[in-house]
Design a protein around this motif. Structure first.
Motif, PDB file in Angstrom:
ATOM      1  N   ALA A  76       0.815  -1.219   0.000  1.00 32.26           N
ATOM      2  CA  ALA A  76       0.000   0.000   0.000  1.00 32.26           C
ATOM      3  C   ALA A  76       0.846   1.265   0.000  1.00 32.26           C
ATOM      4  O   ALA A  76       0.380   2.328  -0.417  1.00 32.26           O
ATOM      5  CB  ALA A  76      -0.925  -0.007   1.213  1.00 32.26           C
ATOM      6  N   ASP A 118      -6.744   2.803  -7.658  1.00 27.76           N
ATOM      7  CA  ASP A 118      -8.173   2.606  -7.864  1.00 27.76           C
ATOM      8  C   ASP A 118      -8.608   2.888  -9.297  1.00 27.76           C
ATOM      9  O   ASP A 118      -9.772   2.689  -9.658  1.00 27.76           O
ATOM     10  CB  ASP A 118      -8.973   3.497  -6.911  1.00 27.76           C
ATOM     11  CG  ASP A 118      -8.577   4.972  -7.031  1.00 27.76           C
ATOM     12  OD1 ASP A 118      -7.413   5.233  -7.427  1.00 27.76           O
ATOM     13  OD2 ASP A 118      -9.418   5.839  -6.732  1.00 27.76           O
ATOM     14  N   PRO A 147      -5.572  -3.337  -8.525  1.00 30.61           N
ATOM     15  CA  PRO A 147      -5.387  -3.228  -7.076  1.00 30.61           C
ATOM     16  C   PRO A 147      -5.554  -4.573  -6.378  1.00 30.61           C
ATOM     17  O   PRO A 147      -6.321  -5.427  -6.828  1.00 30.61           O
ATOM     18  CB  PRO A 147      -6.483  -2.250  -6.660  1.00 30.61           C
ATOM     19  CG  PRO A 147      -7.545  -2.414  -7.699  1.00 30.61           C
ATOM     20  CD  PRO A 147      -6.828  -2.722  -8.980  1.00 30.61           C
ATOM     21  N   ARG A 159      -7.000  -6.160  -3.102  1.00 26.75           N
ATOM     22  CA  ARG A 159      -7.954  -5.746  -2.071  1.00 26.75           C
ATOM     23  C   ARG A 159      -8.077  -6.801  -0.974  1.00 26.75           C
ATOM     24  O   ARG A 159      -8.035  -8.005  -1.236  1.00 26.75           O
ATOM     25  CB  ARG A 159      -9.331  -5.503  -2.685  1.00 26.75           C
ATOM     26  CG  ARG A 159      -9.354  -4.381  -3.709  1.00 26.75           C
ATOM     27  CD  ARG A 159     -10.749  -4.167  -4.263  1.00 26.75           C
ATOM     28  NE  ARG A 159     -10.758  -3.161  -5.330  1.00 26.75           N
ATOM     29  CZ  ARG A 159     -10.874  -1.856  -5.127  1.00 26.75           C
ATOM     30  NH1 ARG A 159     -10.986  -1.394  -3.887  1.00 26.75           N
ATOM     31  NH2 ARG A 159     -10.869  -1.012  -6.147  1.00 26.75           N
ATOM     32  N   LEU A 160      -8.224  -6.328   0.235  1.00 20.80           N
ATOM     33  CA  LEU A 160      -8.481  -7.178   1.395  1.00 20.80           C
ATOM     34  C   LEU A 160      -9.515  -6.473   2.250  1.00 20.80           C
ATOM     35  O   LEU A 160      -9.268  -5.370   2.759  1.00 20.80           O
ATOM     36  CB  LEU A 160      -7.194  -7.419   2.193  1.00 20.80           C
ATOM     37  CG  LEU A 160      -7.341  -8.316   3.427  1.00 20.80           C
ATOM     38  CD1 LEU A 160      -7.756  -9.736   3.009  1.00 20.80           C
ATOM     39  CD2 LEU A 160      -6.027  -8.365   4.216  1.00 20.80           C
ATOM     40  N   ASN A 161     -10.704  -7.101   2.375  1.00 20.59           N
ATOM     41  CA  ASN A 161     -11.795  -6.490   3.138  1.00 20.59           C
ATOM     42  C   ASN A 161     -12.110  -5.078   2.638  1.00 20.59           C
ATOM     43  O   ASN A 161     -12.224  -4.127   3.409  1.00 20.59           O
ATOM     44  CB  ASN A 161     -11.464  -6.455   4.634  1.00 20.59           C
ATOM     45  CG  ASN A 161     -11.289  -7.847   5.218  1.00 20.59           C
ATOM     46  OD1 ASN A 161     -11.945  -8.791   4.776  1.00 20.59           O
ATOM     47  ND2 ASN A 161     -10.396  -7.981   6.190  1.00 20.59           N
ATOM     48  N   HIS A 162     -12.167  -4.950   1.316  1.00 18.56           N
ATOM     49  CA  HIS A 162     -12.511  -3.689   0.653  1.00 18.56           C
ATOM     50  C   HIS A 162     -11.404  -2.625   0.746  1.00 18.56           C
ATOM     51  O   HIS A 162     -11.578  -1.519   0.250  1.00 18.56           O
ATOM     52  CB  HIS A 162     -13.817  -3.105   1.217  1.00 18.56           C
ATOM     53  CG  HIS A 162     -14.967  -4.053   1.162  1.00 18.56           C
ATOM     54  ND1 HIS A 162     -15.524  -4.470  -0.031  1.00 18.56           N
ATOM     55  CD2 HIS A 162     -15.655  -4.690   2.148  1.00 18.56           C
ATOM     56  CE1 HIS A 162     -16.514  -5.315   0.218  1.00 18.56           C
ATOM     57  NE2 HIS A 162     -16.611  -5.471   1.538  1.00 18.56           N
ATOM     58  N   ASP A 163     -10.309  -2.954   1.391  1.00 19.60           N
ATOM     59  CA  ASP A 163      -9.182  -2.021   1.461  1.00 19.60           C
ATOM     60  C   ASP A 163      -8.133  -2.399   0.421  1.00 19.60           C
ATOM     61  O   ASP A 163      -7.874  -3.592   0.189  1.00 19.60           O
ATOM     62  CB  ASP A 163      -8.531  -2.045   2.851  1.00 19.60           C
ATOM     63  CG  ASP A 163      -9.472  -1.537   3.925  1.00 19.60           C
ATOM     64  OD1 ASP A 163     -10.267  -0.627   3.608  1.00 19.60           O
ATOM     65  OD2 ASP A 163      -9.420  -2.063   5.064  1.00 19.60           O
ATOM     66  N   ILE A 164      -7.518  -1.383  -0.199  1.00 19.83           N
ATOM     67  CA  ILE A 164      -6.440  -1.634  -1.155  1.00 19.83           C
ATOM     68  C   ILE A 164      -5.136  -1.784  -0.386  1.00 19.83           C
ATOM     69  O   ILE A 164      -4.699  -0.849   0.304  1.00 19.83           O
ATOM     70  CB  ILE A 164      -6.337  -0.488  -2.183  1.00 19.83           C
ATOM     71  CG1 ILE A 164      -7.618  -0.414  -3.022  1.00 19.83           C
ATOM     72  CG2 ILE A 164      -5.120  -0.683  -3.084  1.00 19.83           C
ATOM     73  CD1 ILE A 164      -7.653   0.730  -4.008  1.00 19.83           C
TER      74      ILE A 164
END
Length: 367
Positions: free
Chosen positions: A32, A80, A106, A108-113
């Protein structure tokens, strides 16, 4: 339990690394914060760097000099947004043009990048094929347009003024239409021949007596040479069984002899010869078509095998501009090579050098 779990994780990591290493496309993975987490060997080769030298460093501050890194950094800054760029630049190896397609997505993990994965593909060869295809289509279009324009003009004149034209002029226009129609027919036949050269099956290879095959072509064209007051001689050798694709190889020899007839003035001589020789202790076949024609200027000799290239830009000598390129393609398909030696005003020698085996034979021997 912990030890087994640790071992499982290590094995999974090794599997992922093995998959990345076996990929032909380059793969870059960042976290990230834009730090380079991993890169496979293909990416290292494409961008000319070593991952171990910049591991876990931000891409923007890693001292990476390849111009592609600017686009990689841009993709990382905007994870994004859909990332897909095609960039052309000099190769880091030899400065030849190189084209790379980069696609980013991207992670993604649990809607987070939590990072970005970038796939790099070298599309240099693909783009070159596209350019060659475009040039070929443009060449075909141009060569078709010229005779069609002439046919259209003469037919319009005949329709409009037929009753007022003298018989001689009528016949002149009709003969021109006939000649241009013949040119169109030869052009279409040459284009179809080129398209078929990539679809040869192994079953089409046959072992033939090559002097007999070449001699048959010479005899077919002897009347044409005599009509132009040319001496066409044929120097046969002993029987030489050679694996070839008969129809194609006849076409190659016919094109060379036909060219010699076209470009040799009346009273000239054309000699065709086939013989076996040794090169680096390996037997090969030499086929020569030698003429006393107008010759080819040095600056044109490397380009005469290109599609639609003609030394006679005025088109005073009929032809499609594909004859020699067809010969080159056929000779290459037989694992041979095509050469020319020429002196303007003195004549030319076209030589086919052919190994005494087929490419298919070599492939089977290596298996």
């Amino acid at each position: 339990m912990v030890r087994e779990r640790t071992q499982d994780v290590q094995e999974e990591a090794e599997k992922v690394q093995a998959i990345l290493s076996s990929m032909a496309d380059g793969v870059l993975v960042t976290d990230a914060e834009g730090r380079l987490v991993t890169a496979n060997a293909a990416a290292e080769e494409l961008l000319g760097f070593r991952w171990t030298d910049v591991a876990y460093q931000p891409v923007s501050r890693s001292g990476l000099t390849h111009p592609m890194w600017e686009h990689v950094a841009q993709m990382i800054r905007h994870p994004d947004q859909p990332g897909n760029v095609v960039v052309e630049f000099p190769s880091p190896v030899d400065d030849s043009p190189q084209i790379i397609n980069a696609r980013a997505a991207p992670i993604r993990l649990n809607h987070d990048i939590i990072g970005v994965v970038i796939v790099l593909r070298d599309i240099t060869a693909l783009k070159e094929v596209e350019r060659m295809k475009a040039r070929f289509i443009a060449g075909v279009t141009h060569e078709l347009k010229t005779p069609l324009s002439i046919i259209k003009l003469h037919v319009e004149n005949l329709l409009a003024y037929y009753d007022r034209l003298p018989a001689e002029k009528q016949m002149e226009l009709l003969h021109t239409v006939q000649n241009q129609t013949g040119l169109l027919d030869r052009l279409i036949d040459d284009v179809l021949t080129l398209s078929r050269l990539d679809t040869v099956h192994e079953a089409e290879w046959q072992t033939v007596n090559l002097p007999e095959l070449v001699g048959g072509v010479v005899e077919e064209l002897r009347a044409l040479a005599q009509a132009r007051n040319l001496t066409l001689t044929w120097q046969a050798s002993e029987e030489l069984p050679v694996p070839v694709i008969p129809d194609q190889f006849e076409r190659a020899v016919r094109n060379l002899v036909d060219n010699a007839i076209k470009y040799t003035p009346a009273g000239g001589e054309i000699q065709v010869a086939v013989r076996q020789e040794l090169a680096d202790d390996q037997p090969r076949i030499r086929i020569e078509v030698r003429d006393t024609g107008i010759g080819i200027p040095p600056e044109h000799q490397q380009r005469i095998f290109d599609h639609f290239y003609r030394v006679d830009t005025s088109h005073t000598t009929p032809g499609t501009g594909l004859g020699l390129s067809i010969v080159r393609e056929i000779v290459n398909a037989h694992g041979g090579s095509l050469h020319v030696e020429s002196t303007p005003g003195a004549g030319s020698v076209f030589t086919i050098l052919l190994p005494l085996h087929t490419p298919a034979d070599t492939e089977r021997a290596e298996q």
